[in-house]
Design a protein around this motif. Structure first.
Motif, PDB file in Angstrom:
ATOM      1  N   GLY A 124       6.545   4.603  15.331  1.00 46.41           N
ATOM      2  CA  GLY A 124       6.415   5.322  14.076  1.00 46.41           C
ATOM      3  C   GLY A 124       5.311   6.350  14.055  1.00 46.41           C
ATOM      4  O   GLY A 124       5.098   7.008  13.034  1.00 46.41           O
ATOM      5  N   GLY A 125       4.615   6.521  15.168  1.00 50.47           N
ATOM      6  CA  GLY A 125       3.584   7.557  15.215  1.00 50.47           C
ATOM      7  C   GLY A 125       4.164   8.950  15.099  1.00 50.47           C
ATOM      8  O   GLY A 125       3.584   9.823  14.444  1.00 50.47           O
ATOM      9  N   ARG A 126       5.311   9.155  15.737  1.00 49.66           N
ATOM     10  CA  ARG A 126       5.993  10.444  15.636  1.00 49.66           C
ATOM     11  C   ARG A 126       7.496  10.191  15.611  1.00 49.66           C
ATOM     12  O   ARG A 126       8.025   9.435  16.431  1.00 49.66           O
ATOM     13  N   TRP A 127       8.174  10.828  14.647  1.00 48.28           N
ATOM     14  CA  TRP A 127       9.609  10.697  14.489  1.00 48.28           C
ATOM     15  C   TRP A 127      10.302  11.993  14.871  1.00 48.28           C
ATOM     16  O   TRP A 127       9.787  13.088  14.621  1.00 48.28           O
ATOM     17  N   VAL A 128      11.483  11.859  15.459  1.00 51.47           N
ATOM     18  CA  VAL A 128      12.302  13.010  15.845  1.00 51.47           C
ATOM     19  C   VAL A 128      13.708  12.782  15.301  1.00 51.47           C
ATOM     20  O   VAL A 128      14.269  11.689  15.456  1.00 51.47           O
ATOM     21  N   GLN A 129      14.258  13.797  14.665  1.00 50.22           N
ATOM     22  CA  GLN A 129      15.618  13.664  14.158  1.00 50.22           C
ATOM     23  C   GLN A 129      16.611  13.750  15.307  1.00 50.22           C
ATOM     24  O   GLN A 129      16.519  14.629  16.163  1.00 50.22           O
ATOM     25  N   LEU A 144       2.827 -11.250   9.376  1.00 51.77           N
ATOM     26  CA  LEU A 144       3.785 -11.803   8.423  1.00 51.77           C
ATOM     27  C   LEU A 144       3.454 -11.437   6.985  1.00 51.77           C
ATOM     28  O   LEU A 144       3.484 -12.270   6.079  1.00 51.77           O
ATOM     29  N   GLY A 145       3.138 -10.154   6.770  1.00 52.85           N
ATOM     30  CA  GLY A 145       3.014  -9.640   5.422  1.00 52.85           C
ATOM     31  C   GLY A 145       1.662  -9.808   4.781  1.00 52.85           C
ATOM     32  O   GLY A 145       1.504  -9.464   3.602  1.00 52.85           O
ATOM     33  N   ARG A 146       0.674 -10.286   5.495  1.00 55.78           N
ATOM     34  CA  ARG A 146      -0.649 -10.425   4.886  1.00 55.78           C
ATOM     35  C   ARG A 146      -1.375  -9.088   4.818  1.00 55.78           C
ATOM     36  O   ARG A 146      -2.148  -8.842   3.887  1.00 55.78           O
ATOM     37  N   THR A 147      -1.116  -8.227   5.768  1.00 55.62           N
ATOM     38  CA  THR A 147      -1.609  -6.855   5.734  1.00 55.62           C
ATOM     39  C   THR A 147      -0.490  -5.926   6.177  1.00 55.62           C
ATOM     40  O   THR A 147       0.417  -6.340   6.915  1.00 55.62           O
ATOM     41  N   TRP A 148      -0.585  -4.660   5.718  1.00 56.55           N
ATOM     42  CA  TRP A 148       0.484  -3.699   5.987  1.00 56.55           C
ATOM     43  C   TRP A 148      -0.104  -2.363   6.423  1.00 56.55           C
ATOM     44  O   TRP A 148      -1.205  -1.995   6.011  1.00 56.55           O
ATOM     45  N   SER A 149       0.668  -1.655   7.231  1.00 51.47           N
ATOM     46  CA  SER A 149       0.312  -0.283   7.596  1.00 51.47           C
ATOM     47  C   SER A 149       1.563   0.572   7.505  1.00 51.47           C
ATOM     48  O   SER A 149       2.675   0.109   7.796  1.00 51.47           O
ATOM     49  N   ALA A 150       1.385   1.812   7.064  1.00 51.43           N
ATOM     50  CA  ALA A 150       2.521   2.729   6.948  1.00 51.43           C
ATOM     51  C   ALA A 150       2.924   3.241   8.322  1.00 51.43           C
ATOM     52  O   ALA A 150       2.070   3.504   9.179  1.00 51.43           O
ATOM     53  N   CYS A 151       4.222   3.391   8.524  1.00 51.57           N
ATOM     54  CA  CYS A 151       4.706   3.972   9.782  1.00 51.57           C
ATOM     55  C   CYS A 151       5.738   5.059   9.511  1.00 51.57           C
ATOM     56  O   CYS A 151       6.676   5.245  10.283  1.00 51.57           O
ATOM     57  N   VAL A 152       5.554   5.781   8.393  1.00 52.89           N
ATOM     58  CA  VAL A 152       6.464   6.891   8.104  1.00 52.89           C
ATOM     59  C   VAL A 152       6.161   8.101   8.968  1.00 52.89           C
ATOM     60  O   VAL A 152       7.030   8.962   9.164  1.00 52.89           O
ATOM     61  N   GLY A 153       4.918   8.183   9.476  1.00 58.17           N
ATOM     62  CA  GLY A 153       4.582   9.297  10.352  1.00 58.17           C
ATOM     63  C   GLY A 153       4.933  10.629   9.743  1.00 58.17           C
ATOM     64  O   GLY A 153       4.543  10.948   8.615  1.00 58.17           O
ATOM     65  N   PRO A 184       0.815  -1.225   0.000  1.00 50.83           N
ATOM     66  CA  PRO A 184       0.000   0.000   0.000  1.00 50.83           C
ATOM     67  C   PRO A 184       0.841   1.263   0.000  1.00 50.83           C
ATOM     68  O   PRO A 184       1.741   1.427   0.832  1.00 50.83           O
ATOM     69  N   GLY A 185       0.571   2.131  -0.981  1.00 55.93           N
ATOM     70  CA  GLY A 185       1.251   3.417  -1.065  1.00 55.93           C
ATOM     71  C   GLY A 185       2.633   3.377  -1.650  1.00 55.93           C
ATOM     72  O   GLY A 185       3.280   4.426  -1.787  1.00 55.93           O
ATOM     73  N   VAL A 186       3.113   2.202  -2.037  1.00 52.22           N
ATOM     74  CA  VAL A 186       4.475   2.068  -2.568  1.00 52.22           C
ATOM     75  C   VAL A 186       4.388   1.805  -4.068  1.00 52.22           C
ATOM     76  O   VAL A 186       3.692   0.872  -4.486  1.00 52.22           O
ATOM     77  N   PRO A 187       5.073   2.583  -4.897  1.00 57.09           N
ATOM     78  CA  PRO A 187       5.050   2.308  -6.338  1.00 57.09           C
ATOM     79  C   PRO A 187       5.534   0.895  -6.647  1.00 57.09           C
ATOM     80  O   PRO A 187       6.446   0.374  -5.989  1.00 57.09           O
ATOM     81  N   GLU A 188       4.946   0.285  -7.649  1.00 60.54           N
ATOM     82  CA  GLU A 188       5.301  -1.077  -8.004  1.00 60.54           C
ATOM     83  C   GLU A 188       6.760  -1.152  -8.446  1.00 60.54           C
ATOM     84  O   GLU A 188       7.290  -0.233  -9.057  1.00 60.54           O
ATOM     85  N   GLN A 189       7.389  -2.255  -8.112  1.00 60.34           N
ATOM     86  CA  GLN A 189       8.779  -2.560  -8.458  1.00 60.34           C
ATOM     87  C   GLN A 189       9.785  -1.642  -7.769  1.00 60.34           C
ATOM     88  O   GLN A 189      10.892  -1.434  -8.263  1.00 60.34           O
ATOM     89  N   THR A 190       9.425  -1.094  -6.614  1.00 59.63           N
ATOM     90  CA  THR A 190      10.349  -0.241  -5.875  1.00 59.63           C
ATOM     91  C   THR A 190      11.386  -1.091  -5.144  1.00 59.63           C
ATOM     92  O   THR A 190      11.059  -2.083  -4.482  1.00 59.63           O
ATOM     93  N   PHE A 191      12.629  -0.689  -5.246  1.00 63.40           N
ATOM     94  CA  PHE A 191      13.781  -1.334  -4.605  1.00 63.40           C
ATOM     95  C   PHE A 191      13.515  -1.532  -3.107  1.00 63.40           C
ATOM     96  O   PHE A 191      13.149  -0.588  -2.398  1.00 63.40           O
ATOM     97  N   ASP A 248       8.150  -9.974  18.554  1.00 64.42           N
ATOM     98  CA  ASP A 248       6.941 -10.645  18.103  1.00 64.42           C
ATOM     99  C   ASP A 248       7.250 -11.277  16.744  1.00 64.42           C
ATOM    100  O   ASP A 248       7.561 -10.572  15.781  1.00 64.42           O
ATOM    101  N   ALA A 249       7.139 -12.604  16.678  1.00 65.07           N
ATOM    102  CA  ALA A 249       7.509 -13.309  15.458  1.00 65.07           C
ATOM    103  C   ALA A 249       6.623 -12.963  14.277  1.00 65.07           C
ATOM    104  O   ALA A 249       7.000 -13.215  13.118  1.00 65.07           O
ATOM    105  N   ASN A 250       5.446 -12.387  14.511  1.00 62.05           N
ATOM    106  CA  ASN A 250       4.538 -12.041  13.420  1.00 62.05           C
ATOM    107  C   ASN A 250       4.773 -10.631  12.874  1.00 62.05           C
ATOM    108  O   ASN A 250       4.158 -10.259  11.872  1.00 62.05           O
ATOM    109  N   VAL A 251       5.640  -9.871  13.523  1.00 61.23           N
ATOM    110  CA  VAL A 251       5.861  -8.477  13.137  1.00 61.23           C
ATOM    111  C   VAL A 251       7.115  -8.365  12.279  1.00 61.23           C
ATOM    112  O   VAL A 251       8.169  -8.925  12.610  1.00 61.23           O
ATOM    113  N   VAL A 252       6.978  -7.626  11.181  1.00 64.39           N
ATOM    114  CA  VAL A 252       8.119  -7.377  10.306  1.00 64.39           C
ATOM    115  C   VAL A 252       7.990  -5.976   9.726  1.00 64.39           C
ATOM    116  O   VAL A 252       6.882  -5.507   9.454  1.00 64.39           O
ATOM    117  N   TYR A 253       9.135  -5.296   9.567  1.00 68.34           N
ATOM    118  CA  TYR A 253       9.195  -3.965   8.976  1.00 68.34           C
ATOM    119  C   TYR A 253       9.906  -4.061   7.624  1.00 68.34           C
ATOM    120  O   TYR A 253      10.875  -4.815   7.477  1.00 68.34           O
TER     121      TYR A 253
END
Length: 812
Positions: free
Chosen positions: A715-720, A670-679, A627-634, A644-649
């Protein structure tokens, strides 16, 4: 009586107190069309920062720079004060701008706080030497190039800077200041490398950069890579147009629009000069006017069909003669320099620095270069003393006083380009390893017992070439795995220096493997003898690399890159430098095994696939869209959770399609559904790497094209995290779990360490809203420092509490 060095615990009876500062209003530059509109001052942002979780609040967490400077890094350009050659600026391809006033005895980084770190040009105003112009975006077209945001000017010798526009140029190759008028400046903008459009062509300002006019405009796909000026009449100029495009799968480094143009009226009118030049498609072109006789002009010309080479004109560029067929890797080299006094002497910068004494007819490597690093990009010859050379190459800055017979290396410029980083479990101080661009794979200590700290002498090479992934056996820090380009993997013994090649080999009648330039490699978190290594297939070893077996077939899309369009068409094999400096398309770029579940494997590819196996590679589940990622993106990184063994980034990087946005997804199934965490990650800056804290699953770190970011809430809020970090690309992150240290590999400024970052595990907005907060610190090692270089002063002697840790090293 002899004494042994004894390391014991030093109990620290104090607490760290961090006052939380609050961030004021942010400033944001406005976008504009630089050809017609004046440069506008930054417009203040009316939105106030309301959250206490901000950059200023964490500014007290300081990063420690480790360098090293033993290898230095790629220099793109030099600007030397001809009246005082001890004062000069070095433009680093991906490490900012550095100034010296004492011929390189010491250096000062002067560009660290600017939004870009990749530099293509630096120029000193000939009438006002404290006015410095900088063009951002490296001027080469190779695989690891970064991009910039226009032209900058300093009127106070680099202390402060102003962005003067051309923000969409991305890659600036050359800046010329009219010697008659400091307000008249020419900028050769190559333009975006990975897309059409942008600010590309030759630009001119007559008001010091307040407004710009594009005076040579070829097309949305072709910019200008070089401009030279007749010293007798600065209105007479030659410019080299440059058509090129790079993507993940290819490079086309030329086309029918590359050419040489000439003007005699300061750029009001131009005409293409072709007499004597190749009729085939041209690529990148370098130009040099002889100061000894400006009617003589040299050019290094890239061309299709083997028609390129070294060309010379005796009539100011009107007609040309091919003097030498040398034409090599122009996307990385195109600098040619004419000697200031001898018209027949010309220098060609390439893998080696070459010289000709017969007008380019014959070329020979410069004598005395045996111990000088290869890949040369910049050369300055003192016009008042032509025996003096200053050279910038992939290994840093070198100086010669005897016309190249001998050279001095500036071993104090810490601009190494690291691709990867890992840490071991050595005691009392762990070691850090990383692979570099063109400067080997290096290892060195995170600290030393010396009063002088870490020096160049503390670093060592595990394998040569372009270095990449390194892994260290967690049970034996003397076993180090390292590689150079295209999957050449080695097992290195730190005790003996023994190096054994362990690359997997194909079987009889099997198709060739497609290795990435930076082929991924890991040690299984469940067995230190088990290794995983990937080309377009995944391989496994259970005996530290002595033998391998494939645990997958081809895990890529298996696309034919010769059928993919560039510039809107499919190019034939005779295209200029087609596929040069490009990995074979369709390979694995990242691999991981779940630390929670043995044989749960993940791979990501350069053509945008994620593949998951839950049975050690017997079966694979292919994921093609996200979701939200252009196809064939590196796919730049896959990180399975430690909690948690079911969680992957998964992080994706689409910059080689001209898309600089961050892409970071999380799956809890394990990749069946995805959510963005770019915040709130900035839109400009691809995600290169990701790390999850081993204690708090909500604490994540990401390295992007322009810095390091931290989130305490998944990933709700990022700080540099700045804390002394310059603007720089963070390519990899390692966490030393024993010491709670965060170690990062930057692409152009070496290694940095954030010592004991445990405070970040407890950061919340409520905590930061307090006036201050206390945190416990670790016990420290107490020892007598050695002084192998001699005592500096009385303070350097005696006992010091140096290293926070709770372990004890028994005396040997």
């Amino acid at each position: 009586m002899s004494y042994r060095l004894l390391l014991v615990r030093c109990l620290v009876a104090s607490l760290v107190v961090i006052p939380w500062l609050h961030l004021g209003a942010l400033a944001q530059s406005t976008r504009r069309k630089p050809e017609t509109k004046p440069a506008a001052p930054p417009a203040p942002d009316t939105k106030k920062e309301t959250s206490p979780l901000n950059e200023a609040a964490l500014a007290g967490l300081k990063f420690r720079a480790l360098g090293p400077a033993v290898a230095s890094g790629r220099i793109a350009a030099l600007a030397v004060d001809p009246r005082n050659r001890r004062r000069y600026f070095a433009a680093v391809a991906s490490g900012g701008v550095w100034k010296t006033t004492n011929a390189g005895v010491t250096w000062t980084p002067v560009f660290d706080s600017q939004p870009s770190f990749s530099i293509g040009a630096v120029t000193m105003d000939p009438k006002h030497p404290f006015r410095i112009w900088v063009g951002t975006g490296e001027n080469n077209s190779q695989r690891s190039v970064s991009y910039g945001d226009g032209v900058y000017r300093s009127d106070d010798d680099g202390r402060t800077w102003r962005n003067m526009g051309l923000k969409d140029s991305e890659h600036i190759a050359c800046i010329l200041v009219d010697p008659r008028d400091s307000e008249t400046v020419y900028v050769a903008a190559q333009g975006p490398l990975w897309r059409s459009g942008g600010d590309r062509g030759l630009y001119k300002t007559t008001d010091g950069g307040q407004t710009w006019q594009r005076i040579l405009d070829i097309s949305p796909d072709t910019g200008v890579t070089e401009v030279v000026m007749d010293p007798r009449n600065p209105d007479v100029m030659l410019a080299a147009a440059y058509q090129r495009r790079r993507h993940v799968w290819t490079l086309i480094d030329g086309g029918p629009e590359s050419a040489i143009y000439k003007t005699t009226d300061g750029g009001k009118t131009w005409r293409k000069v072709t007499a004597g030049l190749p009729t085939a498609d041209l690529g990148r072109i370098g130009l040099a006017i002889s100061p000894a006789n400006p009617d003589v002009i040299y050019a290094c010309v890239e061309a299709a069909d083997g028609k390129g080479g070294i060309f010379r004109s005796l009539d100011g560029g009107e007609t040309w003669e091919r003097r030498n067929p040398f034409d090599q890797t122009a996307m990385y080299f195109s600098t040619i320099v004419a000697d200031p006094r001898q018209v027949e002497r010309v220098y060609v910068l390439n893998v080696f620095l070459m010289v000709s004494n017969d007008g380019g007819k014959t070329l020979t490597p410069m004598p005395g270069m045996r111990h000088v690093h290869v890949d040369h990009h910049a050369l300055w010859i003192d016009p008042a003393d032509p025996d003096y050379y200053l050279v910038g190459c992939d290994g840093g800055v070198y100086e010669s006083f005897d016309r190249g017979q001998s050279w001095q290396f500036k071993a104090n410029l810490p601009v190494t380009q690291f691709y990867d980083v890992t840490v071991d479990n050595s005691e009392p101080f762990y070691f850090i390893y990383g692979g570099t661009q063109d400067n080997n794979t290096l290892g060195g200590p995170s600290r030393t017992r010396h009063a002088h700290g870490i020096t160049n002498a503390d670093w060592f090479v595990t394998v040569g070439g372009d270095g990449f992934h390194v892994r260290v056996d967690p049970t034996d820090p003397n076993i180090v795995y390292c590689e150079y380009q295209y999957g050449n993997l080695f097992r290195f013994d730190r005790r003996t220096g023994e190096r054994v090649g362990i690359q997997p080999k194909i079987g009889p009648n099997e198709p060739p493997l497609r290795w990435n330039w930076d082929s991924p490699f890991i040690i299984s978190p469940h067995d230190p003898k088990r290794l995983y290594f990937a080309a377009n297939r995944l391989f496994r070893s259970d005996d530290r690399g002595n033998s391998w077996r494939a645990v997958s077939g081809d895990l890529t899309r298996q696309l034919d890159r010769d059928k993919l369009k560039v510039f809107g068409k499919v190019w034939g094999p005779d295209a200029v430098a087609k596929h040069a400096s490009t990995s074979f398309y369709g390979n694995i770029t990242t691999i991981a095994e779940s630390p929670m579940r043995e044989n749960l494997l993940f791979v990501g590819t350069d053509d945008g696939l994620v593949q998951i196996s839950e049975d050690g590679g017997a079966n694979w589940r292919k994921l093609e869209t996200f979701p939200g990622v252009p196809e064939q993106t590196f796919v730049s990184r896959i990180v399975p959770s430690r909690h948690d063994a079911n969680v992957v980034y998964v992080a994706f990087d689409n910059h080689k399609n001209g898309d600089f946005r961050p892409y970071l997804l999380k799956s809890s199934d394990l990749g069946r559904t995805w959510s963005a965490c770019v915040g709130n990650l900035p839109e400009r800056g691809s995600v290169k790497c990701l790390a999850e804290d081993p204690v708090n699953p909500n604490v994540l770190f990401v390295g992007t094209e322009f810095g390091l970011w931290f989130t305490p809430n998944g990933g709700g809020r990022w700080v540099q995290l700045k804390g002394g970090l310059p603007t720089i690309a963070v390519r990899d992150i390692a966490i030393q779990t024993r010491e709670h240290d965060l170690v990062i590999a930057t692409f152009g400024r070496g290694f940095y360490v954030l010592d004991d970052y445990r405070a970040l595990r407890t950061v919340t907005e409520d905590l930061l809203a307090q006036p201050a907060q206390t945190f416990p610190v670790r016990d420290a090692w107490l020892y007598v420092e050695s002084e192998p270089l001699g005592a500096e002063n009385a303070v350097s002697r005696g006992m010091r509490c140096m290293w926070p840790t709770t372990r004890r090293l028994e005396p040997s």
